[in-house]
Design a protein around this motif. Structure first.
Motif, PDB file in Angstrom:
ATOM      1  N   GLY A 235       2.917 -55.588  27.955  1.00  0.00           N
ATOM      2  CA  GLY A 235       3.175 -55.591  26.521  1.00  0.00           C
ATOM      3  C   GLY A 235       4.641 -55.812  26.227  1.00  0.00           C
ATOM      4  O   GLY A 235       5.506 -55.733  27.112  1.00  0.00           O
TER       5      GLY A 235
ATOM      6  N   TYR B  54       4.658 -55.292  17.903  1.00  0.00           N
ATOM      7  CA  TYR B  54       4.262 -55.220  19.310  1.00  0.00           C
ATOM      8  C   TYR B  54       3.109 -56.167  19.600  1.00  0.00           C
ATOM      9  O   TYR B  54       2.339 -56.562  18.714  1.00  0.00           O
ATOM     10  CB  TYR B  54       3.853 -53.792  19.681  1.00  0.00           C
ATOM     11  CG  TYR B  54       2.557 -53.355  19.034  1.00  0.00           C
ATOM     12  CD1 TYR B  54       1.330 -53.550  19.678  1.00  0.00           C
ATOM     13  CD2 TYR B  54       2.537 -52.796  17.767  1.00  0.00           C
ATOM     14  CE1 TYR B  54       0.143 -53.187  19.076  1.00  0.00           C
ATOM     15  CE2 TYR B  54       1.363 -52.431  17.159  1.00  0.00           C
ATOM     16  CZ  TYR B  54       0.169 -52.627  17.816  1.00  0.00           C
ATOM     17  OH  TYR B  54      -1.010 -52.284  17.206  1.00  0.00           O
TER      18      TYR B  54
ATOM     19  N   GLY C 149       0.310 -56.729  23.161  1.00  0.00           N
ATOM     20  CA  GLY C 149      -0.038 -56.367  24.529  1.00  0.00           C
ATOM     21  C   GLY C 149      -1.332 -57.036  24.955  1.00  0.00           C
ATOM     22  O   GLY C 149      -2.199 -57.333  24.119  1.00  0.00           O
TER      23      GLY C 149
END
Length: 207
Positions: A44, A60, A62
């Motif tokens: 990630g 983010y 991942g």
């Protein structure tokens, strides 16, 4: 002896970029396979931008891979039939979080809460409801799939919410290392527990 007037470690920064090797476990059922858990790993990336002294906004992404075996069922006559192919479940999670970072010197606990989208890719179908097959009665499809207008199970993102806890250790002014855990829940199945859990190590660069 005199104490130094400047702290040896300080978490005062505006931007942080963190590489996150990840362990993940999916605890949701898949058609023909049962409820897991399906364990795997991946990678990630997190980008934190400071809002105020202790509060950050995070973007983010991942991706994890979860190997799964071939699954067969046996009827009363002893005949085996394939119910799910061997292959790899793939989970991609992306979204936004709010992060509270408590600077206690060299050690920095971080708490994050947020929401995003979860994409799940499973092996090709051998029965209705699986990837690329016709939908089951009631427009039912596997996790990560939705029934299309053509009555076929196709990929679709699912809204998720999550909460996490991490502990970073400062290595001078720029670098950090740490560990963390995060729990994810799908809004469409918020009552199911556990659901999607990740544990990770962290390598961060601060500016």
């Amino acid at each position: 002896r005199e104490r130094p007037r400047v702290r040896g470690f300080d978490d005062d920064h505006r931007v942080g970029l963190t590489l996150v090797p990840t362990y993940a476990a999916i605890h949701l059922p898949f058609i023909g396979r049962g409820g897991g858990p399906y364990r795997g790993g991946g990678l990630g990336l997190e980008l934190d931008v400071r809002i105020v002294r202790w509060l950050f906004a995070r973007a983010y992404v991942g991706h994890t891979l979860h190997p799964v075996p071939r699954v067969e069922s046996v009827d009363d006559d002893g005949n085996a039939s394939l119910t799910a192919r061997a292959g790899t479940l793939q989970a991609t999670d992306t979204g936004l979080s709010v992060v509270y970072a408590l600077d206690v010197g060299r050690f920095v606990p971080r708490v994050d809460v947020g929401a995003g989208l979860l994409f799940v890719r499973s092996p090709d179908a051998v029965q209705p409801g699986q990837w690329g097959a016709e939908c089951r009665e009631g427009n039912v499809c596997d996790l990560g799939l939705a029934c299309s207008a053509a009555n076929v199970c196709e990929a679709a993102p699912f809204v998720e919410v999550h909460a996490g806890l991490a502990l970073d250790v400062l290595l001078g002014r720029r670098w950090t290392v740490g560990v963390g855990v995060r729990y994810h829940a799908l809004l469409q199945a918020i009552s199911q527990f556990p659901m999607f859990i990740t544990g990770h190590v962290r390598l961060g660069l601060r500016f």
